[in-house]
Design a protein around this motif. Structure first.
Motif, short mmCIF file in Angstrom:
data_model
loop_
_atom_site.label_atom_id
_atom_site.label_comp_id
_atom_site.label_asym_id
_atom_site.label_seq_id
_atom_site.Cartn_x
_atom_site.Cartn_y
_atom_site.Cartn_z
N GLN A 112 0.82 -1.20 0.00
CA GLN A 112 0.00 0.00 0.00
C GLN A 112 0.86 1.26 0.00
O GLN A 112 0.54 2.24 -0.69
CB GLN A 112 -0.93 0.00 1.22
N ASN A 113 1.96 1.21 0.74
CA ASN A 113 2.88 2.36 0.77
C ASN A 113 3.50 2.59 -0.61
O ASN A 113 3.67 3.74 -1.03
CB ASN A 113 3.98 2.13 1.81
N GLU A 114 3.85 1.47 -1.28
CA GLU A 114 4.42 1.59 -2.62
C GLU A 114 3.41 2.23 -3.58
O GLU A 114 3.76 3.10 -4.39
CB GLU A 114 4.81 0.20 -3.15
N VAL A 115 2.15 1.78 -3.47
CA VAL A 115 1.08 2.35 -4.32
C VAL A 115 0.90 3.83 -4.01
O VAL A 115 0.77 4.67 -4.91
CB VAL A 115 -0.25 1.59 -4.11
N ASN A 116 0.89 4.16 -2.71
CA ASN A 116 0.72 5.56 -2.30
C ASN A 116 1.88 6.43 -2.79
O ASN A 116 1.66 7.56 -3.24
CB ASN A 116 0.62 5.66 -0.78
N ILE A 117 3.10 5.89 -2.71
CA ILE A 117 4.27 6.64 -3.17
C ILE A 117 4.18 6.89 -4.67
O ILE A 117 4.44 8.01 -5.15
CB ILE A 117 5.57 5.88 -2.83
N ASN A 118 3.79 5.84 -5.43
CA ASN A 118 3.66 5.99 -6.88
C ASN A 118 2.55 6.97 -7.24
O ASN A 118 2.68 7.75 -8.19
CB ASN A 118 3.38 4.64 -7.53
N THR A 119 1.46 6.93 -6.46
CA THR A 119 0.34 7.85 -6.69
C THR A 119 0.77 9.29 -6.43
O THR A 119 0.44 10.20 -7.19
CB THR A 119 -0.85 7.50 -5.77
N ILE A 120 1.52 9.47 -5.34
CA ILE A 120 2.01 10.81 -5.00
C ILE A 120 2.94 11.33 -6.09
O ILE A 120 2.86 12.49 -6.50
CB ILE A 120 2.73 10.79 -3.63
N LYS A 121 3.82 10.44 -6.59
CA LYS A 121 4.74 10.84 -7.66
C LYS A 121 3.97 11.23 -8.92
O LYS A 121 4.30 12.21 -9.59
CB LYS A 121 5.71 9.70 -7.97
N SER A 122 2.92 10.43 -9.24
CA SER A 122 2.11 10.72 -10.42
C SER A 122 1.39 12.05 -10.28
O SER A 122 1.32 12.84 -11.22
CB SER A 122 1.09 9.61 -10.65
N LEU A 123 0.88 12.29 -9.07
CA LEU A 123 0.18 13.55 -8.81
C LEU A 123 1.14 14.74 -8.88
O LEU A 123 0.77 15.81 -9.39
CB LEU A 123 -0.50 13.51 -7.43
N GLN A 124 2.35 14.53 -8.37
CA GLN A 124 3.34 15.59 -8.44
C GLN A 124 3.72 15.91 -9.89
O GLN A 124 3.83 17.08 -10.27
CB GLN A 124 4.60 15.19 -7.65
N THR A 125 3.89 14.83 -10.69
CA THR A 125 4.21 15.02 -12.12
C THR A 125 3.08 15.73 -12.84
O THR A 125 3.31 16.66 -13.63
CB THR A 125 4.47 13.65 -12.78
N GLU A 126 1.84 15.29 -12.55
CA GLU A 126 0.67 15.92 -13.17
C GLU A 126 0.54 17.37 -12.74
O GLU A 126 0.20 18.25 -13.55
CB GLU A 126 -0.59 15.12 -12.81
N ASN A 127 0.81 17.61 -11.46
CA ASN A 127 0.72 18.98 -10.95
C ASN A 127 1.76 19.89 -11.61
O ASN A 127 1.45 21.04 -11.97
CB ASN A 127 0.93 18.96 -9.43
N GLU A 128 2.97 19.36 -11.77
CA GLU A 128 4.02 20.13 -12.44
C GLU A 128 3.63 20.43 -13.89
O GLU A 128 3.87 21.53 -14.40
CB GLU A 128 5.33 19.35 -12.40
N ARG A 129 3.03 19.41 -14.55
CA ARG A 129 2.59 19.60 -15.92
C ARG A 129 1.51 20.68 -16.02
O ARG A 129 1.55 21.56 -16.90
CB ARG A 129 2.06 18.29 -16.50
N LEU A 130 0.54 20.60 -15.10
CA LEU A 130 -0.54 21.59 -15.11
C LEU A 130 -0.03 22.99 -14.81
O LEU A 130 -0.49 23.97 -15.41
CB LEU A 130 -1.62 21.19 -14.08
N LEU A 131 0.91 23.07 -13.87
CA LEU A 131 1.50 24.37 -13.55
C LEU A 131 2.25 24.95 -14.75
O LEU A 131 2.19 26.15 -15.03
CB LEU A 131 2.45 24.24 -12.35
N LYS A 132 2.97 24.05 -15.45
CA LYS A 132 3.70 24.48 -16.65
C LYS A 132 2.74 24.97 -17.72
O LYS A 132 2.95 26.03 -18.34
CB LYS A 132 4.54 23.32 -17.18
#
Length: 333
Positions: free
Chosen positions: A207-227
Protein backbone atom coordinates in the motif's frame (compact mmCIF):
# COMPACT_ATOMS: atom_id res chain seq x y z
CA UNK A 1 -30.49 -20.49 21.29
CA UNK A 2 -27.66 -21.23 18.87
CA UNK A 3 -28.40 -18.14 16.76
CA UNK A 4 -28.25 -15.94 19.86
CA UNK A 5 -25.18 -17.63 21.29
CA UNK A 6 -23.05 -17.35 18.13
CA UNK A 7 -23.37 -13.52 17.85
CA UNK A 8 -22.51 -13.19 21.55
CA UNK A 9 -19.38 -15.33 21.12
CA UNK A 10 -18.46 -13.34 18.00
CA UNK A 11 -18.92 -10.06 19.87
CA UNK A 12 -16.78 -11.35 22.73
CA UNK A 13 -13.98 -12.40 20.34
CA UNK A 14 -14.11 -9.02 18.59
CA UNK A 15 -13.97 -7.25 21.96
CA UNK A 16 -10.97 -9.31 23.06
CA UNK A 17 -9.20 -8.80 19.73
CA UNK A 18 -9.70 -5.02 19.79
CA UNK A 19 -8.76 -4.63 23.46
CA UNK A 20 -6.38 -1.75 24.05
CA UNK A 21 -6.28 -0.48 20.44
CA UNK A 22 -5.07 3.10 20.23
CA UNK A 23 -7.28 4.92 17.74
CA UNK A 24 -4.49 7.41 17.06
CA UNK A 25 -2.04 4.67 16.13
CA UNK A 26 -1.10 3.81 12.55
CA UNK A 27 -2.63 0.91 10.65
CA UNK A 28 0.20 -1.52 11.43
CA UNK A 29 0.04 -0.89 15.20
CA UNK A 30 -3.74 -1.42 15.20
CA UNK A 31 -3.51 -4.69 13.27
CA UNK A 32 -0.54 -5.86 15.35
CA UNK A 33 -2.45 -5.12 18.58
CA UNK A 34 -5.24 -7.40 17.35
CA UNK A 35 -2.68 -10.13 16.62
CA UNK A 36 -1.05 -9.74 20.05
CA UNK A 37 -4.43 -10.06 21.78
CA UNK A 38 -5.37 -13.17 19.82
CA UNK A 39 -1.93 -14.73 20.34
CA UNK A 40 -1.89 -14.09 24.09
CA UNK A 41 -5.38 -15.51 24.58
CA UNK A 42 -4.46 -18.61 22.57
CA UNK A 43 -1.27 -19.08 24.62
CA UNK A 44 -3.31 -18.78 27.80
CA UNK A 45 -5.63 -21.61 26.72
CA UNK A 46 -2.74 -23.83 25.57
CA UNK A 47 -0.78 -23.48 28.81
CA UNK A 48 -3.89 -23.62 30.97
CA UNK A 49 -4.94 -26.95 29.42
CA UNK A 50 -1.34 -28.12 29.68
CA UNK A 51 -1.40 -27.60 33.44
CA UNK A 52 -4.85 -29.21 33.71
CA UNK A 53 -3.61 -32.20 31.71
CA UNK A 54 -0.63 -32.64 34.05
CA UNK A 55 -2.94 -32.56 37.07
CA UNK A 56 -5.35 -35.08 35.49
CA UNK A 57 -2.77 -37.52 34.12
CA UNK A 58 -0.25 -37.21 36.96
CA UNK A 59 -1.15 -35.67 40.29
CA UNK A 60 -1.84 -32.36 42.00
CA UNK A 61 1.40 -30.89 43.22
CA UNK A 62 2.68 -27.42 44.06
CA UNK A 63 4.50 -27.41 40.71
CA UNK A 64 1.42 -28.33 38.67
CA UNK A 65 -0.57 -25.60 40.42
CA UNK A 66 2.28 -23.17 39.73
CA UNK A 67 2.11 -24.08 36.03
CA UNK A 68 -1.60 -23.31 36.03
CA UNK A 69 -0.90 -19.92 37.60
CA UNK A 70 1.77 -19.14 35.01
CA UNK A 71 -0.78 -19.60 32.21
CA UNK A 72 -2.60 -16.49 33.50
CA UNK A 73 0.56 -14.51 32.79
CA UNK A 74 -0.58 -14.23 29.15
CA UNK A 75 -3.91 -12.71 30.15
CA UNK A 76 -2.11 -10.33 32.48
CA UNK A 77 0.12 -9.18 29.62
CA UNK A 78 -2.95 -8.57 27.46
CA UNK A 79 -4.72 -6.59 30.19
CA UNK A 80 -1.67 -4.38 30.66
CA UNK A 81 -2.51 -2.80 27.27
CA UNK A 82 0.43 -0.63 26.22
CA UNK A 83 2.83 -2.37 28.61
CA UNK A 84 2.41 -5.67 26.80
CA UNK A 85 4.47 -4.15 23.94
CA UNK A 86 7.00 -2.64 26.32
CA UNK A 87 10.35 -4.13 25.35
CA UNK A 88 11.67 -4.22 28.93
CA UNK A 89 8.64 -6.14 30.21
CA UNK A 90 8.81 -8.55 27.26
CA UNK A 91 12.52 -9.02 27.91
CA UNK A 92 11.95 -10.08 31.55
CA UNK A 93 8.97 -12.27 30.55
CA UNK A 94 11.13 -14.22 28.08
CA UNK A 95 13.95 -14.60 30.62
CA UNK A 96 11.46 -15.68 33.30
CA UNK A 97 9.85 -18.27 31.03
CA UNK A 98 13.28 -19.58 30.03
CA UNK A 99 14.17 -20.03 33.71
CA UNK A 100 10.83 -21.80 34.34
CA UNK A 101 11.54 -24.24 31.49
CA UNK A 102 15.06 -24.79 32.83
CA UNK A 103 13.70 -25.46 36.33
CA UNK A 104 11.08 -28.00 35.21
CA UNK A 105 13.48 -29.68 32.82
CA UNK A 106 15.97 -30.13 35.65
CA UNK A 107 13.18 -31.26 37.96
CA UNK A 108 11.77 -33.88 35.60
CA UNK A 109 14.82 -34.77 33.52
CA UNK A 110 15.36 -35.04 29.78
CA UNK A 111 12.97 -37.98 29.56
CA UNK A 112 10.05 -35.65 30.30
CA UNK A 113 10.65 -33.55 27.18
CA UNK A 114 10.22 -30.23 29.02
CA UNK A 115 13.27 -28.86 27.17
CA UNK A 116 11.15 -28.90 23.94
CA UNK A 117 9.46 -25.69 25.12
CA UNK A 118 12.73 -23.82 24.47
CA UNK A 119 11.99 -23.99 20.74
CA UNK A 120 8.57 -22.26 20.66
CA UNK A 121 9.97 -19.71 23.13
CA UNK A 122 12.78 -19.05 20.65
CA UNK A 123 10.40 -18.75 17.69
CA UNK A 124 8.14 -16.33 19.60
CA UNK A 125 10.92 -13.72 19.46
CA UNK A 126 10.12 -13.10 15.80
CA UNK A 127 6.53 -12.23 16.69
CA UNK A 128 6.93 -10.04 19.76
CA UNK A 129 10.05 -8.19 18.63
CA UNK A 130 11.17 -6.41 15.47
CA UNK A 131 14.35 -8.29 14.56
CA UNK A 132 16.12 -5.33 12.92
CA UNK A 133 14.99 -2.67 15.36
CA UNK A 134 15.42 -4.77 18.53
CA UNK A 135 18.46 -6.67 17.32
CA UNK A 136 20.52 -6.46 20.53
CA UNK A 137 17.64 -7.53 22.78
CA UNK A 138 16.67 -10.39 20.46
CA UNK A 139 20.27 -11.65 20.21
CA UNK A 140 20.71 -11.57 23.98
CA UNK A 141 17.47 -13.46 24.69
CA UNK A 142 18.18 -15.96 21.90
CA UNK A 143 21.67 -16.63 23.27
CA UNK A 144 20.28 -16.98 26.80
CA UNK A 145 17.66 -19.51 25.63
CA UNK A 146 20.18 -21.49 23.59
CA UNK A 147 22.68 -21.51 26.47
CA UNK A 148 19.96 -22.82 28.81
CA UNK A 149 19.01 -25.46 26.25
CA UNK A 150 22.55 -26.78 25.83
CA UNK A 151 23.24 -26.73 29.57
CA UNK A 152 20.02 -28.67 30.18
CA UNK A 153 20.78 -31.27 27.49
CA UNK A 154 24.54 -31.67 28.07
CA UNK A 155 24.54 -31.80 31.86
CA UNK A 156 21.04 -33.24 32.38
CA UNK A 157 21.14 -31.91 35.93
CA UNK A 158 18.31 -32.64 38.37
CA UNK A 159 16.96 -30.83 41.39
CA UNK A 160 15.62 -34.06 42.90
CA UNK A 161 17.01 -37.53 43.46
CA UNK A 162 16.42 -40.18 40.76
CA UNK A 163 14.10 -42.04 43.13
CA UNK A 164 11.56 -39.20 43.17
CA UNK A 165 7.83 -39.83 42.77
CA UNK A 166 7.98 -38.94 39.06
CA UNK A 167 10.65 -41.55 38.39
CA UNK A 168 9.17 -44.21 40.66
CA UNK A 169 5.68 -43.96 39.22
CA UNK A 170 6.95 -44.05 35.63
CA UNK A 171 5.54 -40.65 34.71
CA UNK A 172 8.31 -39.74 32.26
CA UNK A 173 6.55 -41.20 29.20
CA UNK A 174 3.27 -39.45 30.02
CA UNK A 175 5.10 -36.20 30.56
CA UNK A 176 6.96 -36.67 27.28
CA UNK A 177 3.69 -37.13 25.36
CA UNK A 178 2.08 -34.10 27.03
CA UNK A 179 5.11 -31.86 26.56
CA UNK A 180 5.66 -32.88 22.93
CA UNK A 181 1.99 -32.22 22.16
CA UNK A 182 1.73 -28.83 23.86
CA UNK A 183 5.16 -27.60 22.76
CA UNK A 184 4.12 -28.37 19.17
CA UNK A 185 0.86 -26.50 19.68
CA UNK A 186 2.72 -23.44 20.93
CA UNK A 187 5.23 -23.69 18.07
CA UNK A 188 2.42 -23.90 15.47
CA UNK A 189 0.66 -20.94 17.12
CA UNK A 190 3.89 -18.92 16.96
CA UNK A 191 4.41 -19.80 13.30
CA UNK A 192 0.80 -18.93 12.43
CA UNK A 193 0.93 -15.50 14.06
CA UNK A 194 4.39 -14.75 12.65
CA UNK A 195 3.01 -15.39 9.17
CA UNK A 196 0.01 -13.15 9.86
CA UNK A 197 2.34 -10.41 11.08
CA UNK A 198 4.43 -10.84 7.93
CA UNK A 199 1.29 -10.61 5.77
CA UNK A 200 0.26 -7.36 7.46
CA UNK A 201 3.73 -5.90 6.90
CA UNK A 202 3.68 -7.02 3.24
CA UNK A 203 0.20 -5.55 2.61
CA UNK A 204 1.12 -2.24 4.27
CA UNK A 205 4.40 -2.16 2.33
CA UNK A 206 2.48 -2.73 -0.93
CA UNK A 207 0.00 0.00 0.00
CA UNK A 208 2.88 2.36 0.77
CA UNK A 209 4.42 1.59 -2.62
CA UNK A 210 1.08 2.35 -4.32
CA UNK A 211 0.72 5.56 -2.30
CA UNK A 212 4.27 6.64 -3.17
CA UNK A 213 3.66 5.99 -6.88
CA UNK A 214 0.34 7.85 -6.69
CA UNK A 215 2.01 10.81 -5.00
CA UNK A 216 4.74 10.84 -7.66
CA UNK A 217 2.11 10.72 -10.42
CA UNK A 218 0.18 13.55 -8.81
CA UNK A 219 3.34 15.59 -8.44
CA UNK A 220 4.21 15.02 -12.12
CA UNK A 221 0.67 15.92 -13.17
CA UNK A 222 0.72 18.98 -10.95
CA UNK A 223 4.02 20.13 -12.44
CA UNK A 224 2.59 19.60 -15.92
CA UNK A 225 -0.54 21.59 -15.11
CA UNK A 226 1.50 24.37 -13.55
CA UNK A 227 3.70 24.48 -16.65
CA UNK A 228 0.66 24.59 -18.93
CA UNK A 229 -0.92 27.26 -16.77
CA UNK A 230 2.27 29.28 -16.91
CA UNK A 231 2.40 28.95 -20.71
CA UNK A 232 -1.30 29.81 -21.05
CA UNK A 233 -0.90 32.86 -18.82
CA UNK A 234 2.14 34.00 -20.80
CA UNK A 235 0.76 33.33 -24.30
CA UNK A 236 0.68 36.91 -25.50
CA UNK A 237 -0.36 38.39 -28.84
CA UNK A 238 3.33 38.70 -29.62
CA UNK A 239 3.75 34.95 -29.16
CA UNK A 240 0.80 34.26 -31.44
CA UNK A 241 2.24 36.57 -34.09
CA UNK A 242 5.58 34.75 -33.80
CA UNK A 243 3.93 31.39 -34.44
CA UNK A 244 1.84 32.85 -37.30
CA UNK A 245 4.95 34.21 -39.02
CA UNK A 246 6.60 30.79 -38.84
CA UNK A 247 3.43 29.26 -40.31
CA UNK A 248 3.31 31.80 -43.14
CA UNK A 249 6.92 31.02 -44.05
CA UNK A 250 6.26 27.28 -43.71
CA UNK A 251 9.28 27.31 -41.40
CA UNK A 252 10.54 23.88 -40.22
CA UNK A 253 10.65 25.26 -36.64
CA UNK A 254 6.90 26.03 -36.75
CA UNK A 255 5.85 22.76 -35.11
CA UNK A 256 8.52 23.02 -32.38
CA UNK A 257 7.36 26.50 -31.43
CA UNK A 258 3.71 25.43 -31.61
CA UNK A 259 4.34 22.46 -29.29
CA UNK A 260 6.08 24.73 -26.80
CA UNK A 261 2.95 26.85 -26.37
CA UNK A 262 0.47 23.95 -26.81
CA UNK A 263 2.32 21.02 -25.10
CA UNK A 264 -0.68 18.67 -24.70
CA UNK A 265 -2.39 19.30 -28.01
CA UNK A 266 -0.96 16.43 -30.06
CA UNK A 267 -1.04 13.92 -27.19
CA UNK A 268 -4.76 14.57 -26.79
CA UNK A 269 -5.31 14.03 -30.51
CA UNK A 270 -3.38 10.74 -30.36
CA UNK A 271 -5.68 9.54 -27.56
CA UNK A 272 -8.76 10.35 -29.64
CA UNK A 273 -7.86 8.60 -32.90
CA UNK A 274 -5.01 7.06 -34.86
CA UNK A 275 -1.52 8.38 -34.27
CA UNK A 276 -0.91 11.36 -36.51
CA UNK A 277 1.98 11.63 -38.94
CA UNK A 278 4.03 14.82 -39.26
CA UNK A 279 1.92 16.30 -42.10
CA UNK A 280 -1.26 15.68 -40.09
CA UNK A 281 0.24 17.43 -37.07
CA UNK A 282 1.23 20.37 -39.26
CA UNK A 283 -2.34 20.69 -40.59
CA UNK A 284 -3.89 20.37 -37.10
CA UNK A 285 -1.52 23.04 -35.75
CA UNK A 286 -2.59 25.48 -38.45
CA UNK A 287 -6.28 24.80 -37.81
CA UNK A 288 -5.63 25.27 -34.08
CA UNK A 289 -4.43 28.78 -35.00
CA UNK A 290 -7.86 29.19 -36.69
CA UNK A 291 -6.46 29.41 -40.22
CA UNK A 292 -8.96 28.67 -42.99
CA UNK A 293 -8.41 26.36 -45.95
CA UNK A 294 -7.28 29.12 -48.28
CA UNK A 295 -4.70 30.45 -45.78
CA UNK A 296 -3.33 26.97 -45.15
CA UNK A 297 -3.02 26.36 -48.91
CA UNK A 298 -1.20 29.66 -49.34
CA UNK A 299 1.20 29.14 -46.42
CA UNK A 300 2.04 25.56 -47.40
CA UNK A 301 2.26 26.39 -51.13
CA UNK A 302 -0.41 23.81 -52.07
CA UNK A 303 -3.88 23.91 -53.61
CA UNK A 304 -7.17 24.34 -51.76
CA UNK A 305 -8.30 20.95 -53.09
CA UNK A 306 -5.18 19.33 -51.65
CA UNK A 307 -5.83 20.87 -48.23
CA UNK A 308 -9.48 19.72 -48.32
CA UNK A 309 -8.34 16.18 -49.17
CA UNK A 310 -5.96 16.24 -46.20
CA UNK A 311 -8.77 17.49 -43.94
CA UNK A 312 -11.02 14.66 -45.16
CA UNK A 313 -8.38 12.02 -44.37
CA UNK A 314 -7.74 13.67 -40.99
CA UNK A 315 -11.47 13.59 -40.20
CA UNK A 316 -11.44 9.84 -40.79
CA UNK A 317 -8.39 9.31 -38.56
CA UNK A 318 -9.87 11.32 -35.70
CA UNK A 319 -13.41 9.93 -36.16
CA UNK A 320 -14.91 13.42 -36.39
CA UNK A 321 -18.67 13.31 -37.23
CA UNK A 322 -19.58 14.70 -40.66
CA UNK A 323 -21.99 17.26 -39.19
CA UNK A 324 -19.21 18.97 -37.19
CA UNK A 325 -16.90 21.49 -38.85
CA UNK A 326 -13.35 20.14 -38.47
CA UNK A 327 -11.69 23.46 -37.59
CA UNK A 328 -14.20 24.13 -34.80
CA UNK A 329 -13.61 20.61 -33.50
CA UNK A 330 -9.83 21.16 -33.49
CA UNK A 331 -10.30 24.48 -31.66
CA UNK A 332 -12.22 22.68 -28.90
CA UNK A 333 -9.30 20.37 -28.09
Amino acid sequence: MKKKTIPKISQLLNYISSWGINENANEFEKNFTVLINQHLVLLFFIFFFHSISIILFLEITIDSIFLGCISFLWLLLMLLKEYRKNKEILFFVFIFLCLVITYYSSYCGQESGVFLFYFPLLSALAFFFEIKKDRNVVYFIACFILASLYITIVYDFRLVEPNSMIICNGYEKKLMILNVTFSLLVFVADYYFIERKRSIIFILHSQNEVNINTIKSLQTENERLLKNQFIANNLTEENINEIMKLAQKDDPFFLDKFQFFFPDFFSRLDHIGSKLILSDQHLCAMMRLNLDTKQIATYTNTTIKSVESKKYRLRKKLNIPSDIEITQWILSI
